[in-house]
Every structure is written in C-alpha cells, then in structure tokens.
Write an enzyme that holds these catalytic residues in place. Structure first.
Site, PDB file in Angstrom:
ATOM      1  N   CYS A   1      -4.126  -2.975   4.354  1.00 11.22           N
ATOM      2  CA  CYS A   1      -3.892  -2.477   5.715  1.00 11.22           C
ATOM      3  C   CYS A   1      -4.957  -2.967   6.697  1.00 11.22           C
ATOM      4  CB  CYS A   1      -3.779  -0.964   5.697  1.00 11.22           C
ATOM      5  SG  CYS A   1      -2.928  -0.292   7.153  1.00 11.22           S
TER       6      CYS A   1
ATOM      7  N   LYS B   1      -9.708  -0.665  -1.269  1.00  7.46           N
ATOM      8  CA  LYS B   1      -9.797  -0.839   0.177  1.00  7.46           C
ATOM      9  C   LYS B   1     -11.236  -0.698   0.658  1.00  7.46           C
ATOM     10  CE  LYS B   1      -7.703   0.804   4.499  1.00  7.46           C
ATOM     11  NZ  LYS B   1      -6.736   1.740   5.119  1.00  7.46           N
TER      12      LYS B   1
ATOM     13  N   GLU C   1       0.846  -1.191   0.000  1.00  2.00           N
ATOM     14  CA  GLU C   1       0.000   0.000   0.000  1.00  2.00           C
ATOM     15  C   GLU C   1       0.885   1.246   0.000  1.00  2.00           C
ATOM     16  OE1 GLU C   1      -3.358   1.951   3.006  1.00  2.00           O
ATOM     17  OE2 GLU C   1      -1.701   0.753   3.816  1.00  2.00           O
TER      18      GLU C   1
END
Length: 527
Positions: free
Chosen positions: A374, A323, A263
């Site tokens: 994440c 995401k 990321e």
C-alpha cells in the site's frame, strides 16, 4: 498583502490540479511560480504566513479523499501538519532570495522540505511530492536518471525559473534596461534538461521473463470495508485462484510462475487453524505454484503485522515482507501510552501495527521480488533498497478498499507507475478492489482490471538485474539537497542581516509589502 494571499491560494489550487484526478501537469510549474511570486519582497514572518496559505489550499484539497474514507478529524489534522511545512519553507524565502541564482537554492530548499515531511513526524506523508505528478508527461523518464527526489528538484527549479522570468518581464515594463533574456534562457534550459530523457530514456536490459497471475477478489457488501465480511474477501481470492487453476488445467491460460494476492486478502492471522488457513491451502494446492498472500498476522497481544507471505504448495508459508510504513492513526496510534483515543474510527485500532525493516527482496519461485504494501510505494526506503539488493521484479500489494470511492486510488497508481520507471523493472500490483494491473518498465499499463470486480490477470513480465542511475544514486540526492539548503540558508542569513542593517529600519519595514520595481543585483538569473 491580500493580493499576495490570494496569489498563494491560487498557486496551491493550481498545484492540486497538476495531480490526479485533474492531472493537468503543466499547471505544476505555474503553481510553484505563484508560490515564489507571492512571497517576493516580504519579510520573514509575512513570508511564513503566505507560504502557509499556499500549503493549506494545496494539501487540504490534494488529500481531500481522506475526509470521506478515514475521517474528517484525521483529514483536518494531517493536512494541517503537512501545510505547516510550506509555511516553514516560506520563512526561508527572504534569506534565499538574497543569493545569486536564488531559484536554484529555493528549489533545493523545496526538495529538502519534501524529504523531511515525507518521513517526519512519525512516518511522515509523502503524498504531494512534485515528482508524483510527472507520470504521462515528457518529464517522467527523468526519474530513471535522478530518482523521485531529483525529479522533484528539477520540477521545482522549473517553477522558480519561471517566476524569475516573470519578475524580469515585469521589470522590463518599468525599465527598458531590465535584464530578461538571461532568465528566459535559464528557464528554457531547465525545461530542456527536464524533458531530454523523453528522447533518450534509460533502458535496463531484460535478463529473463516470467508469468505472473494477479488476483483481484473484490470486497463484498458496500465495497469500502474489508471487515464487513473479511471471510468473504478471503473466499473471493481463493475461488478466483481455484478457477484460474481449472483454466490452466484446461489449457485456457498459461501456468503462472507465481500468483499475487493483495494486501488484506486475509484480515485475520492465516497461521491460525480455521477457514482462512484452509482456504489458502486449497488455493495453493489447486494452482500448484507459490501464492504471495497479503495477511494481517498476530505479533503479540498489543501488536499485529501487515505482511506479504510466500505460500509454497510443497513447503507452506516461507519468505515474508512486512509493511515498512503503517499509517499513523490509521493502523497504529502514536504515543499510545500518553494518549489513547477511544472515539470514532480511532477506537477500532485496538492493536498497533509494527513496522517492518526488510531491505532485501523475497524469493518467489526462484525470482527475486521487491515487495511493497500500500502506502509503502510512496516511500524511497522501500522498493529502491530491494532493487539495489538484486530484485528482478517489483510487486505492490494494496487494499485501497477504504478509498474505493475517492481519487486516492488514481494518485497511488500514478506513483506506482513512476516506481517502475525509476527502477527500470516490470511491476505487478494487486488490489482487493481498486487498481489492479501489470506495468512495464517504461511505466506503460500493460493490463488492468476494472475496480470493484473479481478477476485475474496473467501476463508475461520481464526480469532485470541492471540498475538505473537513480538506483545507483540512492539517498545521495536527498543528502546533497539538504547540505545545499543548509549552506544557502547560512549565506542568505548573513546577506539578509547585512541588507537590513544597511537599509535601516524604515526601509526594511517598507519593503515588507511592496516589491522592488526592478530586480536587485542579488536576484541574479539562474546560472
């Protein structure tokens, strides 16, 4: 009352110590037991207060890493919001304790509380779920059978069964006839169920293999700010990939099937002409295989996307994962039309990050890959649905640069390893400068890089298509525990009201502070 508040605070501290960086997992059931013991015999309002103290001590210490990375204001606000859930759970304890087998119902309520706070308000905060402390313990393999939600339930049940046993033993000191053997048998039985998968783990057979190269480019400057030299971050990943290509050509390394970047390996839109786009093209052309790039992509004037993009050497950018769970007040401002803060680090969030909705795996070099970015790895609605849709391999793209000097990195890596076990899949995780590694399907760390260094891992990973019981169960454990909790609350409320009416106001009042000397008939042991 002071003693109860102190016991609740001790319980919260013990629960924190069960997680990274202390990671003394056996403290988890002790901390949960302290929660139940501190609330024993209290009325509804005082139970809520004692539960809140437990939550404050636990959550403020558990995510203390946020104070120095995101900001003290965000740490105070988020911890306060999450601590409230433990107070709300405390309000239900006097009702649930009226039921036979109360540890079972209280464990269901705890699990339901975790489920709710993991998704609400806004995108919630899953950090601190009991299951996340189980890595490197005999209980870890249970996650392949019952998932994160089921594992949290069993861990909570272990703690509450321990509390029931302690109450029985304390009652025995006052009354020789007090039953304690059945609570002891119940606690041992729950513990035996919890650790059984350590002896009989669930193995998903591999149907193939692939070689994956994982790049950690490092972050220039202080190391905790991607934007300090965002072009340097991209250049580091380009150079590491080009160097890998040279080693492959020289026969020093095997040719990977694909390359994984983390990321924020590009912090600007890689589709725009310029140095970033040129660098990615250079790296992909050099290695000659697809590169999964982590990029911030422009969506419109007010929004951006955080994506993993499959960049093919022949066809260019293709399949993408967006995401799912941007961080409130970290990557977007909730209700910005009502409140638009312009102070501190919040002022830096000029555009909100949109959430993705994809639940199917990407195709990378012919492999079905489930991706997470994440904090996505901590949510149950990201990797598991992709696995059920046919994913053969898991990948996690993370930055972690903001948290590089904190214990958040180790907490997230522990969650990541548990996801591999839960899915029965190999997992590769790429970080800009945090914990980059390759994890086997049993949670073993096969290879890793030292944080704050530049390096490349190239490992042979297994591919699988079978499903663990946890993947087949999907969201049903969460639904089941929610229904059990609601049913128990209704039954408990009826029993609580009848007891108060029978006891009368004076007796009900005196019971707020002083627990009964022996267990009542409504506090039957587990089972």
């Amino acid at each position: 009352m002071v003693q109860r508040l102190f016991l609740a605070a001790v319980g919260g501290a013990l629960l924190t110590a069960a997680f990274e960086p202390v990671a003394v997992a056996w403290l988890l059931p002790v901390g949960v037991a302290c929660y139940a013991l501190a609330l024993r015999g209290l009325g509804v309002r005082r139970s809520g207060l004692v539960g809140l103290v437990f939550g404050v001590v636990f959550y403020y210490s558990h995510i203390s890493w946020m104070r120095g990375s995101i900001g003290t204001d965000a740490w105070l606000a988020l911890s306060a919001a999450e601590a409230l859930f433990y107070g709300l759970l405390g309000l239900t304890v006097p009702l649930l304790r009226r039921l036979p087998g109360w540890p079972l119902w209280l464990a269901a309520a705890w699990t339901t509380m975790e489920t709710v706070r993991s998704g609400w308000p806004f995108s919630g905060m899953p950090w601190g779920r009991l299951a996340f402390a189980a890595i490197d313990t005999p209980a870890a393999n249970m996650v392949a059978y019952v998932g994160m939600t089921g594992l949290s339930f069993l861990l909570a049940l272990t703690g509450f069964a321990l509390a029931r046993l302690v109450e029985a033993l304390l009652g025995r000191r006052r009354d020789a006839a007090a039953p304690w053997r059945l609570p002891a048998l119940g606690a041992v039985g729950v513990l035996a169920v919890l650790v059984t998968p350590a002896v009989v783990p669930y193995d998903v057979p591999e149907t193939g293999s692939a070689t994956v190269a994982v790049v950690q480019g490092d972050v220039p400057g202080p190391g905790n700010d991607i934007l300090w030299d965002y072009l340097g971050v991209t250049r580091n990943h380009v150079d590491a990939t080009v160097e890998l290509a040279a080693d492959v050509s020289a026969g020093k390394r095997p040719r990977p099937d694909f390359v994984l970047w983390p990321e924020n390996s590009t912090a600007v839109d890689p589709f725009e002409p310029g140095e970033v786009n040129t660098g990615i093209t250079e790296a992909v052309a050099a290695i000659g295989v697809p590169v999964v790039v982590g990029a911030i992509v422009d969506d419109d004037r007010k929004h951006v996307l955080n994506q993993g993009i499959v960049w093919d050497p022949a066809t260019g950018p293709g399949d993408r994962y967006t995401k799912h769970h941007p961080v409130p007040y970290g990557e977007y401002i909730p209700l910005r039309n009502i409140w638009n803060p312009k102070f501190g680090k919040l002022a830096l969030i000029s555009r909100d990050m949109r959430a993705g909705t994809r639940t199917t795996p990407m195709r990378v070099a012919g492999i079905k890959v489930a991706d997470a970015i994440c904090f996505d790895v901590a949510y149950d609605d990201v990797l598991p649905p992709q696995v059920r849709s046919g994913a053969q391999l898991l990948t996690v793209q993370t930055s972690n640069a903001s948290f590089i000097f904190t214990h958040q990195i180790e907490q997230q890596f522990a969650i990541t390893r548990l996801r591999a076990i839960e899915a029965g899949r190999w997992l590769t995780v790429a970080s800009t400068n945090g914990r980059t590694g390759v994890i086997a399907a049993d949670g073993t760390v096969v290879a890793s890089l030292t944080p704050r260094t530049t390096g490349v891992l190239d490992e042979r990973v297994g591919l699988a298509t079978g499903l663990t019981p946890a993947m087949r169960l999907g969201v049903w454990p969460a639904r089941m525990f929610t229904l059990l909790t609601l049913a128990a609350l209704v039954s408990g409320a009826v029993a609580y009201r009848r007891r108060r009416e029978f006891d009368g106001p004076a007796q009900a009042s005196s019971g707020d502070d002083d627990p009964a000397p022996t267990p009542t008939t409504s506090e039957a042991p587990v089972g």
